[in-house]
Design a protein around this motif. Structure first.
Motif, short mmCIF file in Angstrom:
data_model
loop_
_atom_site.label_atom_id
_atom_site.label_comp_id
_atom_site.label_asym_id
_atom_site.label_seq_id
_atom_site.Cartn_x
_atom_site.Cartn_y
_atom_site.Cartn_z
N LEU A 1 -46.82 -9.04 10.30
CA LEU A 1 -46.25 -7.97 11.12
C LEU A 1 -47.32 -7.11 11.79
N LEU A 2 -48.28 -6.67 10.99
CA LEU A 2 -49.32 -5.74 11.46
C LEU A 2 -48.71 -4.57 12.21
N ASP A 3 -47.83 -3.87 11.53
CA ASP A 3 -47.14 -2.71 12.10
C ASP A 3 -47.91 -1.44 11.73
N THR A 4 -47.39 -0.29 12.12
CA THR A 4 -48.01 0.98 11.77
C THR A 4 -48.11 1.10 10.25
N GLY A 5 -49.29 1.41 9.77
CA GLY A 5 -49.51 1.54 8.34
C GLY A 5 -49.81 0.24 7.63
N SER A 6 -49.92 -0.86 8.38
CA SER A 6 -50.15 -2.16 7.74
C SER A 6 -51.47 -2.21 6.99
N SER A 7 -52.51 -1.58 7.53
CA SER A 7 -53.81 -1.59 6.85
C SER A 7 -53.70 -1.00 5.45
N THR A 8 -53.02 0.15 5.37
CA THR A 8 -52.84 0.81 4.07
C THR A 8 -52.02 -0.06 3.14
N MET A 9 -50.94 -0.65 3.67
CA MET A 9 -50.08 -1.50 2.86
C MET A 9 -50.85 -2.72 2.35
N LEU A 10 -51.65 -3.33 3.23
CA LEU A 10 -52.38 -4.54 2.85
C LEU A 10 -53.45 -4.24 1.80
#
Length: 290
Positions: free
Chosen positions: A149-158
């Motif tokens: 997805l690479l949506d908003t906040g994806s870096s934090t989630m990953l």
């Protein structure tokens, strides 16, 4: 299984800001035996097959997870060439030293940080655990979906999900290690007996005599300590010994088959091909070529 080892490099897969790559793939017989300059978490999501890793050949099934340190060669092979019927599906999570450094600021326990560092520096063998509770599978699925997805906040989630993957795997690894090394001396005696008598005809009732355990209890112990039935473990042990002899001796294949307990050379050929993916002659040739 040893052939030319290809090196997979970080820049091919980790070409994003996160230095993280997650995918879901169907394994085949074309992928090369390879090592890489990144750490890899491999989760068996569907099917059965074999994992050739270093000098080992491990039968795999759903729920098994492997952690491959930097520099350790490996490849998965499905159990059947008919991939449409029995696909072997693997989730892969790859990251290098840059992400390891980031994770070390998130993960508070020094033992887990040291574990990651050992993987990065190739200071420990590969890790193999079984996901009994499906918690690791859930993390892998979420990692795969979030990376797609690479949506908003994806870096934090990953980053959070990779941290959970590392911690959950480490926990299972520690639990398995403690269980394996508690009260296993008697069963180790059984395994040593198999190792020393591999050339003989060995039946489960022979192990009853040397262990004083029932056949049923021995069957449970083999599943618990090796992850295989007695018959499967013995078969793989015979093939492992034959691989060693093919590499280290000039004995002909018929003699090697006999030395590892096969009285019928055709059966030996069939089992060897099924487990290693190649014939005894080609296996030996790959070593002499190298």
């Amino acid at each position: 299984m040893k052939s030319a080892i290809e090196l997979f490099r970080s820049e091919t897969f980790l070409n994003n800001n996160l230095k993280l790559f997650v995918n879901r793939c169907s394994e085949n017989f074309d992928a090369p035996f390879h090592a890489h300059d990144f750490v890899e978490y491999c989760y068996v999501a569907e099917g059965k097959g074999f994992h050739h890793i270093g000098e080992d050949v491990i039968p795999v099934h759903k729920g098994m997870l492997f952690v491959i340190p930097i520099g350790i060669p490996h490849v998965f092979r499905p159990s059947s060439p008919n991939l449409s019927v029995t696909p072997l599906i693997i989730y892969n999570c790859l990251f290098n030293a840059e992400l390891t450094s980031t994770l070390s600021t998130i993960i508070q326990e020094q033992a887990i940080c040291d574990h990651l560092k050992q993987l990065e520096l190739n200071q420990m063998p590969y890790v193999h655990v079984v996901d009994h509770t499906q918690q690791i599978e859930e993390i892998m699925i979420r990692l795969y979906k979030e990376s797609s997805l690479l949506d908003t906040g994806s870096s934090t989630m990953l980053f959070t999900l990779v941290s959970q993957l590392v911690v959950m795997t480490y926990r299972q690894y520690q639990q398995d290690y403690k269980q394996k090394h508690s009260n296993t001396d008697d069963f180790e005696h059984v395994l040593r007996y198999l190792d020393h008598h591999i050339h003989e005809r060995i039946r489960l009732r022979d192990l009853v005599r040397i262990s004083s355990w029932s056949e049923k209890h021995l069957g449970r112990l083999f599943l618990k300590h090796t992850g295989q039935t007695f018959g499967s473990y013995l078969q793989y042990l015979r093939i492992q010994k034959s691989c060693e002899l093919l590499k280290s001796s000039q004995h002909n294949v018929s003699l090697i088959a006999e030395l590892v307990g096969y009285r019928d050379v055709d059966t030996f050929y069939a089992v060897f091909k099924r487990i290693t993916g190649t014939t005894p002659h080609m296996y030996r040739k790959s070593y002499t070529s190298d």
